[in-house]
Design an enzyme around this catalytic site. Structure first.
Site, short mmCIF file in Angstrom:
data_model
loop_
_atom_site.label_atom_id
_atom_site.label_comp_id
_atom_site.label_asym_id
_atom_site.label_seq_id
_atom_site.Cartn_x
_atom_site.Cartn_y
_atom_site.Cartn_z
N HIS A 154 0.85 -1.21 0.00
CA HIS A 154 0.00 0.00 0.00
C HIS A 154 0.88 1.25 0.00
O HIS A 154 0.62 2.20 -0.72
CB HIS A 154 -0.89 0.06 1.26
CG HIS A 154 -1.94 -0.99 1.34
ND1 HIS A 154 -2.11 -1.79 2.45
CD2 HIS A 154 -2.90 -1.37 0.47
CE1 HIS A 154 -3.14 -2.61 2.25
NE2 HIS A 154 -3.63 -2.37 1.05
N SER A 208 -3.06 -7.60 2.83
CA SER A 208 -3.39 -7.45 4.26
C SER A 208 -3.91 -8.77 4.82
O SER A 208 -3.61 -9.12 5.96
CB SER A 208 -4.46 -6.38 4.44
OG SER A 208 -4.00 -5.14 4.01
N ARG A 266 -1.79 -5.93 -8.54
CA ARG A 266 -0.55 -6.65 -8.25
C ARG A 266 -0.26 -7.72 -9.31
O ARG A 266 0.87 -7.95 -9.68
CB ARG A 266 -0.63 -7.34 -6.88
CG ARG A 266 -0.66 -6.39 -5.72
CD ARG A 266 -1.18 -7.06 -4.48
NE ARG A 266 -2.56 -7.49 -4.66
CZ ARG A 266 -3.35 -7.92 -3.70
NH1 ARG A 266 -2.88 -8.01 -2.47
NH2 ARG A 266 -4.59 -8.27 -3.94
N LYS A 326 -17.70 -6.71 7.89
CA LYS A 326 -16.44 -7.43 8.15
C LYS A 326 -16.06 -7.37 9.62
O LYS A 326 -16.38 -6.43 10.32
CB LYS A 326 -15.32 -6.81 7.33
CG LYS A 326 -15.17 -7.41 5.95
CD LYS A 326 -13.84 -6.95 5.36
CE LYS A 326 -13.71 -7.30 3.89
NZ LYS A 326 -12.53 -6.65 3.31
O1 PNS Z 1 -8.90 -2.92 -0.25
P1 PNS Z 1 -10.23 -3.49 -0.60
O2 PNS Z 1 -10.88 -4.08 0.62
O3 PNS Z 1 -10.15 -4.45 -1.75
O4 PNS Z 1 -11.15 -2.24 -1.06
C1 PNS Z 1 -12.42 -2.45 -1.62
C2 PNS Z 1 -13.17 -1.10 -1.75
C3 PNS Z 1 -13.20 -0.36 -0.43
C4 PNS Z 1 -12.47 -0.23 -2.79
C5 PNS Z 1 -14.61 -1.42 -2.26
O5 PNS Z 1 -15.15 -2.44 -1.47
C6 PNS Z 1 -15.53 -0.22 -2.23
O6 PNS Z 1 -15.38 0.70 -3.00
N1 PNS Z 1 -16.54 -0.24 -1.32
C7 PNS Z 1 -17.49 0.84 -1.15
C8 PNS Z 1 -18.89 0.44 -1.58
C9 PNS Z 1 -19.06 0.60 -3.07
O7 PNS Z 1 -18.93 1.68 -3.63
N2 PNS Z 1 -19.40 -0.51 -3.74
C10 PNS Z 1 -19.59 -0.58 -5.17
C11 PNS Z 1 -18.27 -0.82 -5.87
S1 PNS Z 1 -18.50 -0.98 -7.60
#
Ligand code: PNS
Length: 162
Positions: A19, A130, A92, A43
């Site tokens: 990150h 993570s 990645r 979560k």
């Molecule tokens: O690091 P992560 O956990 O893979 O991040 C995922 C994240 C936070 C980018 C994604 O879950 C997100 O944007 N969540 C917010 C809800 C949302 O907008 N959902 C629709 C996505 S198309």
């Protein structure tokens, strides 16, 4: 050149060196970078939101154009409220691509004014996540995670798990 505000969203539970590598790259090319932690009520996190904010603040201190924030709800709605032009995400390996493409396309459908920009972390972090850091720390002890996370995160993991 436009004044570009980018949002780097994620769970950051905890922030890893991968990150941080992406934050460093993003801080170089965007005027401002907001690292935003998703407040996800479903979560069961290892670190609380406050702990994650504290760790991120500490490790991003070298970059004055980087800010730490928390969001809940739709990412595109948060981006609109923050008047952000860009969503930054890391890729990645090929395995990340499908999920990231799906999210980027859906976010574009929901808000065509926000552009998703993908960046690749250093190759040495291509296997780092993570989730694996949490698992290794919980099963193998913190000594095994040296070099995968910033020292402050290693200390916090040690304190949490031992
Ligand atoms: O690091 P992560 O956990 O893979 O991040 C995922 C994240 C936070 C980018 C994604 O879950 C997100 O944007 N969540 C917010 C809800 C949302 O907008 N959902 C629709 C996505 S198309």
């Amino acid at each position: 050149m436009k004044n570009v505000l980018a949002i780097y969203p994620g769970s950051f539970d905890p922030v890893t060196n991968g990150h941080l590598d992406l934050i460093e790259r993003g801080a170089k090319i965007f005027d401002r970078l907001v690292v935003s932690i998703l407040r996800n009520f479903e979560k069961e996190p290892l670190f609380t939101i406050d702990e994650r904010v504290e760790m991120l603040r500490e490790v991003t201190r070298p970059w004055p154009n980087v800010e730490i924030d928390v969001f809940s709800g739709l990412l595109v709605e948060y981006a609109r409220l923050r008047q952000a032009n860009v969503i930054l995400r890391g890729i990645r390996a090929v395995s990340d691509y499908e999920y990231e493409l799906q999210m980027a396309m859906m976010n574009r459908k929901l808000n065509k004014d926000v552009e998703t920009v993908f960046m690749m972390p250093a190759l040495s972090y291509s296997y780092l996540s993570s989730r694996l850091v949490r698992e290794i720390a919980q099963l193998g002890g913190p000594i095994k995670i040296t070099g995968l996370v910033p020292p402050v995160v290693e200390e916090r993991l040690r304190a949490k798990i031992v």
